[in-house]
Write a protein that holds these residues in place. Structure first.
Motif, PDB file in Angstrom:
ATOM      1  N   HIS A  28       0.836  -1.209   0.000  1.00 28.59           N
ATOM      2  CA  HIS A  28       0.000   0.000   0.000  1.00 28.59           C
ATOM      3  C   HIS A  28       0.874   1.264   0.000  1.00 28.59           C
TER       4      HIS A  28
ATOM      5  N   GLY B 237       0.917   3.795  -2.804  1.00 27.87           N
ATOM      6  CA  GLY B 237       0.157   4.980  -2.416  1.00 27.87           C
ATOM      7  C   GLY B 237       1.003   6.208  -2.104  1.00 27.87           C
TER       8      GLY B 237
ATOM      9  N   VAL C 193      -6.241   1.729  -4.958  1.00 27.75           N
ATOM     10  CA  VAL C 193      -4.981   2.477  -5.045  1.00 27.75           C
ATOM     11  C   VAL C 193      -4.381   2.279  -6.443  1.00 27.75           C
TER      12      VAL C 193
ATOM     13  N   SER D  37      -8.105   7.412   3.037  1.00 27.08           N
ATOM     14  CA  SER D  37      -6.652   7.570   2.891  1.00 27.08           C
ATOM     15  C   SER D  37      -5.901   6.453   3.612  1.00 27.08           C
ATOM     16  N   LEU D  38      -4.607   6.355   3.286  1.00 32.42           N
ATOM     17  CA  LEU D  38      -3.752   5.364   3.968  1.00 32.42           C
ATOM     18  C   LEU D  38      -3.705   5.654   5.460  1.00 32.42           C
TER      19      LEU D  38
END
Ligand SMILES: Nc1ncnc2c1ncn2[C@@H]1O[C@H](COP(=O)(O)OP(=O)(O)OP(=O)(O)O)[C@@H](O)[C@H]1O
Ligand SMILES: [Mg+2]
Length: 287
Positions: A25, A29, A97, A260-261
């Motif tokens: 991720h 990301g 993503v 969001s992450l």
């Protein structure tokens, strides 16, 4: 060409899947890398942490998962297609993503893993079944910057398929006595495979995971791991440590969309740690 890393430890529950999914991720990301996660574990934990169960079931029914790749080995067929099996733009972060792809597993892999072992030549590692993944991904790998392979806690033929395409391996450990005892075993088996298959693979590092700052044992173990590491023999221990946090376990749920992450992986603690882990990873692989 893609940098391929297997995340491996023969001990279960040390955070292999969690680390693979999170690192992927952050590479995609935060660093805009093209990343492929390969789920080599019949438990399908990485798959289910990256796509909803519904999407995975559809995929499993249509037959395009790693199960088909290994079934082809048994049946002498060529029905698996990496292009069709790879799921693109996965995750529940911001609707998916960009650059984050998944080659999914299937729980049906359980059923055939023993049969594949029987047809593999595990003395020389020269025969087909160990290289099935390499053959299947030949045209696909050049499209990625990074490939992360989530390995099951064993070194069966399916896992060796991942090792056979990896340049590096990364070992997550929980800093307690029993977990760290498994590290020399992994190093030994990797060296053995490298020698017999004549395939160079490097220990990129050991990542301390599920660390509990309040545990005296965890603290002591990390200190002695760092003290006793022999450069050139033991892979370096990453500076970044991943602590045990409820947000990390909850991040495996992909049913709820996340903006969001930071929100997915939990604010300052785990989010900062995984972000630092990705930075450190990129420094070590030079990417
Ligand atoms: N940093 C963490 N904080 C809290 N929970 C964690 C953390 N890392 C992992 N876990 C949880 O611990 C369990 C085991 O983690 P994970 O599945 O990543 O381990 P694994 O090494 O892949 O296990 P297996 O060998 O079964 O594949 C999971 O329930 C996961 O959610
Ligand atoms: Mg796992």
């Amino acid at each position: 060409m893609a940098v391929v890393t297997s995340i491996i430890n023969l001990k279960g529950g040390v955070g292999k899947t969690t680390l693979t999914v999170a690192l992927a991720h952050y590479l995609a990301g935060e660093h805009s890398k093209r990343v492929l996660v390969i789920d080599l574990d019949p438990q399908t934990n990485a798959t289910i942490a990256m796509v909803t169960e519904r999407r995975w079931r559809e995929r499993d029914q249509s037959g395009q998962t790693l199960y088909q790749l290994f079934k082809d080995q048994l049946d002498n067929t060529r029905l698996f297609s990496a292009q069709e099996a790879i799921m693109t733009r996965v995750s529940n972060v911001a609707g998916g993503v960009p650059g984050l792809d998944l080659l999914p597993a299937s729980i049906r892999l359980h059923r055939i893993q023993d049969k594949i072992t029987k047809i593999a030549d595990l003395d020389t590692f020269r025969s087909g079944p160990v290289y099935a993944l390499r053959e299947a991904l030949r045209d696909v790998l050049p499209h990625y910057d990074h490939v992360l392979i989530d390995c099951p806690p064993n070194l069966g033929v399916i896992t060796l398929n991942g090792i056979a395409i990896s340049r590096y391996f990364l070992i997550p450990v929980v800093p307690d006595i029993l977990s760290t005892l498994g590290v020399p075993l992994v190093l030994d088996r990797m060296a053995d495979f490298a020698l017999r298959a004549q395939h160079e693979i490097f220990g990129l590092g050991i990542v301390v995971s599920r660390y509990r700052p309040t545990s005296r044992l965890h603290k002591q173990t990390v200190i002695s791991m760092r003290r006793d590491a022999i450069p050139g023999i033991h892979p370096p221990i990453f500076n970044t440590i991943i602590t045990e946090a409820v947000e990390v376990a909850e991040a495996a749920d992909v049913e709820e969309p996340m903006p969001s992450l930071r929100q997915k992986f939990g604010g300052n603690g785990p989010h900062k740690q995984f972000s630092a882990l990705a930075d450190e990873y990129l420094r070590y692989v030079g990417g």
